[in-house]
Design a protein around this motif. Structure first.
Motif, mmCIF file in Angstrom:
data_model
loop_
_atom_site.group_PDB
_atom_site.id
_atom_site.type_symbol
_atom_site.label_atom_id
_atom_site.label_comp_id
_atom_site.label_asym_id
_atom_site.label_seq_id
_atom_site.Cartn_x
_atom_site.Cartn_y
_atom_site.Cartn_z
ATOM 1 N N TRP A 1 2.894 14.801 2.483
ATOM 2 C CA TRP A 1 4.176 15.135 1.860
ATOM 3 C C TRP A 1 4.433 14.218 0.659
ATOM 4 C CZ3 TRP A 1 8.730 12.428 1.009
ATOM 5 C CH2 TRP A 1 9.823 13.205 0.570
ATOM 6 N N MET A 2 4.158 12.912 0.882
ATOM 7 C CA MET A 2 4.362 11.951 -0.216
ATOM 8 C C MET A 2 3.476 12.311 -1.410
ATOM 9 S SD MET A 2 4.640 8.381 1.930
ATOM 10 C CE MET A 2 4.440 7.318 0.513
ATOM 11 N N ALA A 3 2.234 12.635 -1.087
ATOM 12 C CA ALA A 3 1.309 12.971 -2.168
ATOM 13 C C ALA A 3 1.788 14.214 -2.913
ATOM 14 C CB ALA A 3 -0.085 13.177 -1.609
ATOM 15 N N SER A 4 2.266 15.171 -2.140
ATOM 16 C CA SER A 4 2.690 16.429 -2.762
ATOM 17 C C SER A 4 3.900 16.204 -3.667
ATOM 18 C CB SER A 4 3.010 17.466 -1.692
ATOM 19 O OG SER A 4 4.213 17.117 -1.041
ATOM 20 N N ARG A 5 4.666 15.163 -3.319
ATOM 21 C CA ARG A 5 5.838 14.871 -4.151
ATOM 22 C C ARG A 5 5.545 13.795 -5.200
ATOM 23 N NH1 ARG A 5 10.598 18.017 -3.043
ATOM 24 N NH2 ARG A 5 9.907 19.282 -1.293
ATOM 25 N N GLY B 1 0.825 -1.215 0.000
ATOM 26 C CA GLY B 1 0.000 0.000 0.000
ATOM 27 C C GLY B 1 0.848 1.250 0.000
ATOM 28 N N PHE B 2 0.146 2.327 -0.066
ATOM 29 C CA PHE B 2 0.759 3.641 -0.196
ATOM 30 C C PHE B 2 1.843 3.907 0.861
ATOM 31 C CE2 PHE B 2 0.129 8.272 0.882
ATOM 32 C CZ PHE B 2 0.774 8.774 -0.224
ATOM 33 N N MET B 3 1.510 3.595 2.140
ATOM 34 C CA MET B 3 2.431 3.931 3.238
ATOM 35 C C MET B 3 3.171 2.709 3.785
ATOM 36 S SD MET B 3 1.895 7.243 4.348
ATOM 37 C CE MET B 3 1.831 7.349 6.109
ATOM 38 N N GLU B 4 2.816 1.548 3.320
ATOM 39 C CA GLU B 4 3.331 0.334 3.954
ATOM 40 C C GLU B 4 4.852 0.229 3.878
ATOM 41 O OE1 GLU B 4 1.437 -3.249 2.712
ATOM 42 O OE2 GLU B 4 -0.523 -2.589 3.408
ATOM 43 N N THR C 1 -0.350 11.564 8.963
ATOM 44 C CA THR C 1 -1.080 12.344 7.952
ATOM 45 C C THR C 1 -0.109 13.264 7.211
ATOM 46 O OG1 THR C 1 -2.920 12.330 9.464
ATOM 47 C CG2 THR C 1 -3.102 13.823 7.591
ATOM 48 N N GLY C 2 0.771 13.873 7.985
ATOM 49 C CA GLY C 2 1.745 14.795 7.385
ATOM 50 C C GLY C 2 2.636 14.080 6.384
ATOM 51 N N LEU C 3 3.064 12.878 6.758
ATOM 52 C CA LEU C 3 3.928 12.099 5.861
ATOM 53 C C LEU C 3 3.163 11.769 4.582
ATOM 54 C CD1 LEU C 3 6.503 10.490 5.221
ATOM 55 C CD2 LEU C 3 5.535 8.574 6.538
ATOM 56 N N PHE D 1 4.944 10.621 -4.640
ATOM 57 C CA PHE D 1 5.453 9.282 -4.339
ATOM 58 C C PHE D 1 4.291 8.322 -4.165
ATOM 59 C CE2 PHE D 1 9.151 11.789 -2.574
ATOM 60 C CZ PHE D 1 10.018 11.440 -3.592
ATOM 61 N N LYS D 2 4.434 7.131 -4.698
ATOM 62 C CA LYS D 2 3.367 6.131 -4.614
ATOM 63 C C LYS D 2 3.603 5.188 -3.436
ATOM 64 C CE LYS D 2 1.145 7.058 -8.560
ATOM 65 N NZ LYS D 2 1.547 8.485 -8.522
ATOM 66 N N SER D 3 4.842 5.118 -3.002
ATOM 67 C CA SER D 3 5.133 4.265 -1.850
ATOM 68 C C SER D 3 6.351 4.820 -1.126
ATOM 69 C CB SER D 3 5.415 2.819 -2.289
ATOM 70 O OG SER D 3 6.722 2.742 -2.809
ATOM 71 N N VAL D 4 6.528 4.330 0.073
ATOM 72 C CA VAL D 4 7.670 4.792 0.875
ATOM 73 C C VAL D 4 8.980 4.418 0.185
ATOM 74 C CG1 VAL D 4 8.820 4.561 3.110
ATOM 75 C CG2 VAL D 4 6.333 4.667 2.996
ATOM 76 N N ASN D 5 8.963 3.242 -0.436
ATOM 77 C CA ASN D 5 10.188 2.796 -1.091
ATOM 78 C C ASN D 5 10.627 3.740 -2.211
ATOM 79 O OD1 ASN D 5 10.756 0.672 0.499
ATOM 80 N ND2 ASN D 5 9.714 -0.866 -0.776
ATOM 81 N N ASP D 6 9.654 4.524 -2.719
ATOM 82 C CA ASP D 6 9.997 5.430 -3.805
ATOM 83 C C ASP D 6 11.053 6.463 -3.395
ATOM 84 O OD1 ASP D 6 8.272 4.129 -5.390
ATOM 85 O OD2 ASP D 6 6.735 5.715 -5.479
#
Lengths: 337, 1188
Positions: free
Chosen positions: A290-294, A2-5, A285-287, A296-301
């Protein structure tokens, strides 16, 4: 995924924010409350085996000291329903907490001798902990002890613990080794599934008003993140083991910075103590924002984007960092000469 | 069957618990252990032999326990209880009912003395003899083994006969003796008492399915016949018991009879006896018969229904004289009960022609209050019986020099098997000697074909108590229910003991003597008191020594010398081969200390090895040296009674005091602790006069009244010892005055509460240092001189002291001093304060419990008097009736006051208007007013001396009552919340001017920590091993409901000023007052030095909110409810964390602990909100006080 996993110690976490060992896990309700904030995992406050044993001995003394001295009362307490076990309270908390939350619960252990490490590690695994964090808090106050001996002690503990439990084991280490990076890799070699960087030594303070030395623990501040972040960046591409960042997390930016350096998870206690457990929700939520604003589709990105590349000359990298730090300092404070 | 080493209580409880379904219990010495074990087993889920886990319920009193028992029996449950003494007396009403309804049950009694001229916790048959008329059958045990066996036999017999049974055995002598016992297995017990009997019992229960009524009221026409209707059941009972004994013998192989005879078949002199004494007589008879004497003993096991035929058959027809020995006393009776029973049986049989020869029958009393009953005394009785005209009534074991009833005997007679090793150990309560000896008994008793016995004697102090352990080990079962004499081994575990008492009282030629010595091997002998040296030489005693304190300290074991000295015993006593013994000690250590962790085990094991290394045999010189005398128990300046009587008790020779030395009515001089300088601590308080700010906090909290303050003029210091400390008085208006805080070092227990209470942190030194510190002071010589000088300084005049604040109270003389309470006791500071404020005119009614023991247990008592001879008059009635007892004292005082005022009015003409008006109109609220009134009354008494006439005489007899008397009703929470609750309530409702002080330790402290209704939720206590599940009763709130009761909840450690205020307001209030005083206690499992911190935490967490309810305020239109402590600022969790009573639950059942803690916190929050609301209400919302 998933997105944040993210994955930590082989455990699938819903996001990389982990509530780390601290005062917010004293009861099952507190643990449930923490889990409810959305964190990816929870590390229990440490079980200090030596202290538990000392307390148990003290309690036994309290019971004994007035026994068998007065005709009407040869004792003042009932025989306990169960044979006293100094670890029972902690183990029960782990067992009940692990069963009560939908996320991994990581137990934390600090023991004095190898025998205790393995005994309690097994009990914690049996109690249902998803993983075990070895909080090797070892301050060699004995100045005759060599660095090699200290390192050997660490490696011995890691080898012993990992040989008796099936759950993954992380080591929360201190940064104070002659070659921290190399020693970190040795710990992994010895069996550690992951490293938690770093343990903070609790340093006594001088209370001037009372002219006394007091033991104290300050909550960490963002400045405390520099050292762990540097080492995470250094180690990220040297190992596949999990790396957890701890110390100095207060804002979303601190979380992101650690992830950029290469951390698998970012742990915080201070922020939650300072702002309340619910603050974890804001960080997550902030993370996410931030990911969305950049994009990123996943943390690994973006994880490890600022880690030291595997092919880089680490010494040069470090020297470069030193030089640029000096340059920055000169800009701020003027000539340092 | 399995062989174990247990005491009589456990032996009986083991059988009784496993054969019952319900135990309704209440603690009372010496039976408490049976109830505790039942509760413990039930908590552990241990089933009875029928597969049911018995229900165990603690009641509020023995009366309550009997009521619940009666109900449970009527409900068809197999039910039992365990009790003794006054507890059994409280069950009497129900016992008549239970017997009258032919209800099967067994009541187990550890038989104990009754409170008469004084209370005694020790054993005799006064209690059981007081229930012989209830209709219960009575079966007695004479040994630890029998306590098990008879408990089982009586269960079978009661179910078969329907007659309820009392099963009794001797308190302490059997209940507390450890011995080898064969326990029946569950299968054996089930085979003995089959389930069809259980079902028959159930069928007799009340049930709406087949209703009938029991407990009718009957009229003259039928009651009598009804009473006779059960005769046949009683007639059948002896036969049923015989059958039960036969069934038992078949299963267990031990053969008992209703009556047993031992001795010569043609005996001419016979003793008839019950209980443990029977064993002593049997052994003696064996010894005498072997020497050819024609003697015998009849042992009676079933006392009710009296098995007359068996009894007669057991007494040999050759008997010329029979002595019936009763372990009881019935003043004014023609004889004691057993004697009268036997007399009737024999007389009747002879008169009816069923017995040809009627032997001479004499009656003797022995063994009251566990008085020793030895083979030597038995020989003395037989010698008396050999006389041409034996005394018809006698006593044995005492010296009755008043009515000359006592028999002489030769105490040196020894009949014991030489193969038995006898050992005696002298220790102090805190050193672990008894615990180690209990281990030794278990170690040796576990070896095949080896038997062991342990019996432990404690003195009556709760701090620094002396213990004497009596141990026997041998190849044959040990049946010697009396103390060891002619010991083969004597261990003296503290040097201070041998300086004060004859530790060689039980020595024989060649005894091995082990001494824990602080001296070198070379010096040790010379340092012994000269009389002891002489005895060692004369008896050829083998002397061994070890500095156990140093060995223990070096091994990291602090002051616990038990392991060291136990090892020495095994090393030199030869009771076991040395190596095997050492291994056994180590194995026990591993088992005993496992819960303390590997380090503690290792330390103890190291101590074992070090002990052997440091143990040395000393050469005994041919002559004595040093001429060191024994330390006298009291100074030569003490009053004669103290020198003659008290001193003897202190020396351990009280058994030798003759009857003439005893007060006839239990009246003893008060204030005798001051003569007994116990010197129990080498660490004592020392005053730093330079840093001290003279606040008085330390003196206020000192539990032992060893800190005394005086101020005086500088000239007073002339002749002061050099070491006498003095400082300028730190108070305005007293220029040039000096101040001294004197430590009574010989009485200080080193508890350290003073240091904890001290607010001063002097510059420099350790951070824990204060203006008063507990430091080592092994040589107290200088302080003794200082105390002497201090006492020559006059006590400050009360009128010159402002005792509205804590600082002022330090100058008031305490009239409660140097008690034997636990070091750091949380109760005694309140009692001391009471005496400082009101002692000169106070009467104290004290409920049985800790406060009556440290307050009134001989030899020495702490309630004292001032230089005018005035001080608190103290008495203890019972446990349950204290409020009523105190009310009676109030009513009598009021009666006398009314009479005095009336007489004074009648004598107005002779006495004079001015004096009469001054006395009758005097306000008596404040100290100054009371002081003036006292002066007036004294003057009046002088005036009356010169007058005459009946009115004058009468007035003189009550004139003291013209001064307001302060009546205090004091006791613990076991009394106030439980057994005496109804009385407290009634007395509060009476409106009379009494002051009830509850020393609330939240647990039955004196009997060993059983839960009361004051015990807080979540605390572990005996009878609440799983943590108390209900909230503590809010007595304060209950009492405020009356409206006219002054109520205060205080905690000295949290707010001493509020405590002081509450005491003064309560006393000044002309109506009932109730003070609930938080008293930290050893039963809380705390470091007692931190007791005041825990008081503070109790308040700060909201567990113990400080409050006062003052009806006087309500009368003046103000809110009477005053909340004296700030909002809770500490979590209940943090208060609980420091007390073992709460931690224990977290260690054994963390989930339950957490749940109860949450509920507890909710309760704290709820109650605080309620209190806050009350504190802010208008006065009209509280009950108004009626105008009297």
């Amino acid at each position: 995924m998933g997105f944040m996993e993210t994955t930590y110690l082989g455990l699938q976490l819903r996001n990389p924010l982990v509530a780390s060992a601290g005062p917010l896990t004293q009861t099952v309700d507190q643990v449930k409350k923490l889990a409810g904030t959305g964190v990816g995992a929870i590390v229990m406050h440490s079980m200090f085996a030596e202290r538990l044993r000392r307390d148990a001995a003290h309690d036994a003394d309290l019971e004994d000291s007035y026994a068998e001295s007065f005709a009407e009362a040869t004792s003042y307490f009932p025989t306990p329903l169960l044979e006293p076990d100094p670890a029972r309270n902690y183990l029960s908390l782990v067992e009940r907490s692990a069963a009560a939350i939908p996320i991994p619960l990581i137990a934390s252990l600090n023991a004095a001798d190898v025998g205790s490490w393995t005994t309690y590690a097994k009990q914690l695994a049996d109690a249902g902990a998803s993983a075990l964090e070895c909080n090797i808090y070892f301050v060699p106050g004995d100045v005759s002890l060599t660095g090699a001996e200290v390192e050997a002690r660490h490696l011995e503990i890691v080898a012993a613990v990992t040989s008796v439990v099936q759950i993954p084991v992380a080591v929360k280490m201190s940064p104070y080794f002659s070659s921290t990076g190399n020693f970190a890799l040795q710990l992994i070699e010895a069996g550690a599934y992951g490293l938690v960087l770093f343990n903070r030594f609790l340093q006594p303070k001088v209370l001037v008003s009372k002219m006394a030395v007091v033991s104290g623990l300050d909550l960490s501040t963002p400045a405390d993140a520099h050292v762990p972040r540097t080492w995470i960046a250094t180690l990220r591409n040297q190992t596949h083991a999990s790396l957890a960042a701890t110390s100095g997390v207060d804002t979303v930016g601190d979380v992101v910075a650690y992830l950029l350096a290469g951390a698998d998870v970012v742990m915080t206690t201070s922020a939650l103590v300072r702002h309340g457990a619910g603050y974890a929700e804001q960080l997550i939520t902030g993370l996410s924002e931030w990911m969305a604003s950049r994009g990123f589709k996943s943390v690994n990105d973006f994880r490890g984007k600022l880690a030291v590349p595997l092919d880089a000359d680490a010494n040069a990298y470090a020297r470069a960092g030193y030089v640029s730090a000096l340059e920055n300092a000169q800009e701020t404070y003027g000539s340092l000469a | 069957m399995s062989r174990v080493i247990i005491d009589g209580n456990e032996a009986a409880a083991s059988a009784s618990y496993r054969l019952n379904e319900l135990c309704s219990i209440y603690p009372i010495t010496p039976s408490s252990t049976m109830a505790e074990l039942a509760d413990e087993w039930a908590s552990l889920g241990r089933a009875n032999v029928y597969g049911t886990v018995p229900t165990v319920i603690e009641m509020q009193s023995e009366g309550g326990a009997a009521g619940a028992l009666h109900g449970a029996l009527q409900g068809g449950a197999l039910s039992t209880t365990f009790t003794a003494s006054q507890g059994l007396l409280l069950m009497i009403p129900n016992m008549y009912k239970i017997a009258g309804e032919l209800t099967s049950m067994v009541l187990n009694v550890a038989a104990r003395s009754l409170a008469a001229q004084g209370l005694s916790i020790y054993g005799d048959h006064q209690d059981v003899m007081a229930v012989r008329q209830t209709g219960f059958a009575m079966l007695n045990s004479s040994s630890v083994q029998e306590a098990h066996d008879m408990a089982a036999i009586s269960q079978l017999a009661t179910l078969r006969s329907r007659v309820p049974f009392v099963h009794f055995f001797d308190g302490f002598r059997t209940s507390h003796e450890e011995n080898s016992v064969e326990l029946l297995t569950d299968d054996e017990l089930r085979a003995l008492v089959p389930e069809d009997l259980v079902r028959a019992h159930r069928r007799r229960a009340l049930s709406p399915e087949h209703p009938y009524i029991r407990g009718t009221a009957q009229n003259p026409d039928t009651y009598f016949q009804g009473r006779e209707s059960a005769n046949s059941y009683y007639d059948a009972t002896p036969g049923i018991v015989t059958e039960a004994m036969a069934a038992f013998a078949e299963i267990a192989g031990r053969d008992y009879h209703l009556v047993d005879y031992y001795g010569a078949a043609d005996a001419e002199r016979v003793i008839l006896i019950m209980g443990s004494g029977a064993h002593t007589v049997r052994s003696t008879v064996e010894h005498l018969v072997a020497k050819g004497e024609k003697v015998g003993v009849v042992q009676l096991r079933l006392y009710r229904p009296l098995p007359t035929e068996d009894l007669l058959a057991a007494i040999p027809s050759t008997a010329k004289v029979v002595a019936v020995l009763d372990r009881t006393k019935e003043p004014g009776a023609g004889g004691e009960p057993l004697f009268l029973d036997v007399a009737a049986a024999l007389g009747e049989a002879h008169a009816a022609g069923r017995r040809e020869h009627l032997p001479l029958l004499v009656g003797g009393r022995y063994g009251l209050s566990s008085k020793e009953f030895t083979p030597a005394m038995v020989v003395g009785v037989y010698a008396e019986l050999a006389k041409a005209a034996p005394r018809p009534r006698f006593t044995v074991g005492i010296n009755d020099d008043v009515t000359m009833l006592s028999l002489d005997y030769d105490p040196s007679i020894d009949i014991e098997d030489p193969a038995t090793l006898r050992a005696v150990f002298y220790g102090l309560g805190s050193d672990g000697t008894v615990g180690a000896n209990k281990n030794s008994v278990k170690i040796i008793g576990a070896i095949e074909d080896t038997y062991a016995q342990g019996y432990y004697v404690y003195d009556s102090k709760k701090s620094g108590s002396r213990t004497v352990s009596h141990l026997r080990f041998g190849p044959k079962p040990i049946e010697a229910p009396y103390l060891v004499s002619k010991a083969g081994f004597i261990g003296v575990h503290h040097w201070s003991i041998l300086e004060r008492m004859d530790v060689l009282e039980f020595a024989r030629p060649g005894t091995i003597l082990l001494i824990n010595t602080p001296h070198s091997d070379e010096d040790t002998f010379a340092q012994l008191p000269e009389p002891m040296q002489a005895k060692i030489i004369a008896l050829g005693i083998e002397l061994w020594a070890i500095d156990a304190n140093t060995v223990a300290r070096k091994a990291g074991m602090g002051r616990r010398t038990n392991t060291v000295l136990q090892t020495c015993f095994f090393a030199i006593s030869q009771v076991l081969p040395r190596a095997a013994a050492i291994d056994a000690v180590k194995a026990t250590i591993r088992k005993t200390y496992a819960k303390k962790g590997a380090d503690v085990v290792a330390k103890n094991e190291a101590a074992v090895d070090a002990s052997v290394e440091h143990l040395h045999k000393l050469a005994v010189p041919v002559g004595t040296s040093g001429a060191k005398p024994m330390i006298p128990p009291v100074p030569s300046s003490a009053p004669q009674f103290v020198r003659d009587v008290t001193a003897s008790m202190l020396l351990g020779t009280g058994d030798q005091l003759p009857v003439s030395a005893m007060p006839v009515d239990g009246t003893y001089p008060s204030g005798t602790t001051k003569y007994e300088k116990r010197n129990i601590s080498d660490f004592v308080a020392t005053w730093d006069s330079e840093s001290c700010i003279q606040c008085g906090n330390c003196a206020f909290v000192c539990p032992h009244a060893v800190l005394r303050a005086k101020y005086y003029t500088a000239a007073t210091l002339d002749g002061a010892p050099d070491s006498f400390q003095s400082a300028p008085l730190n108070a305005a208006g007293f220029p040039g005055s000096r101040y001294t805080l004197q430590v009574y070092a010989e009485d200080c227990t080193g508890c350290g509460l003073c240091t904890e209470a001290c607010p001063v942190k002097p510059d420099g030194g350790a951070s824990t240092r204060r203006a008063i510190n507990v430091v080592p002071l092994p040589d107290k010589t200088a302080e003794i001189e200082n105390v002497k000088f201090f006492e020559s300084i006059p006590v400050n005049r009360r009128s010159r002291v402002d005792f509205a604040n804590v600082r002022g109270t330090q100058f008031l003389e305490p009239l409660f001093e140097f008690s034997g309470a636990c070091s750091g006791c949380g109760e005694t500071p309140y009692l001391k304060l009471l005496t400082q404020l009101f002692g000169g005119r106070a009467t104290v009614a004290n409920a049985t419990g800790c406060s009556s023991i440290y307050g009134g247990n001989l030899p020495t008592t702490p309630w004292s008097s001032n230089k005018y001879g005035r001080g608190p008059a103290w008495s203890n009635s019972l446990f349950e009736d204290n409020a009523e007892f105190g009310l009676g004292l109030r009513l009598a005082a009021d009666l006398h006051t009314t009479n005095a005022r009336k007489r004074l009015e009648q004598l107005r003409a002779e006495v004079g208007n001015e004096t009469v008006d001054a006395i009758l109109d005097a306000p008596q609220m404040y100290e100054s007013e009371l002081s003036q009134q006292r002066a007036r009354v004294e003057a009046l008494k002088v005036q009356l001396d010169s007058m005459s006439g009946p009115g004058v005489e009468d007035l003189r007899s009550v004139a003291d009552h013209l001064l307001r008397r302060s009546v205090w009703i004091v006791g613990g929470d076991g009394w106030a919340y439980d057994i005496g609750s109804a009385g407290v309530d009634h007395v509060l409702a009476s409106g009379r001017n009494v002051n009830i002080l509850v020393l609330d330790t939240e647990v039955y402290s004196n009997t060993g920590g059983q839960a009361s209704k004051s015990t807080p939720m979540g605390a572990v206590a005996k009878f609440a091993a799983g943590g108390k599940l209900t909230n503590k009763k809010d007595m304060a709130l209950q009492a405020t409901a009356y409206g006219n009761v002054y109520v205060a909840r205080v905690a000295m450690g949290a707010d001493p000023q509020q405590t002081l205020k509450a005491f003064r307001e309560a006393e000044a209030y002309d109506g009932p007052s109730l003070i609930l005083a938080y008293s930290h206690c050893i039963a809380h499992g705390i470091d007692m030095r931190k007791g005041l911190d825990q008081q503070y935490a109790a308040v700060a967490s909201g567990h113990w909110p400080l409050m006062r309810y003052n009806p006087v305020l309500r009368e003046s239109g103000k809110n009477p409810f005053l909340l004296d402590s700030p909002r809770p600022r500490m979590r209940l969790r943090d208060y609980h964390a420091k007390e073992l009573r709460f931690r224990m639950l977290a260690d054994s059942d963390p989930e339950a602990a957490e749940h109860l803690l949450e509920l507890g916190q909710e309760q704290v929050n709820r109650r605080w909100a309620e209190y806050e609301e009350m504190a802010t209400r208008g006065a009209e919302r509280f009950a108004a006080v009626a105008k009297g």
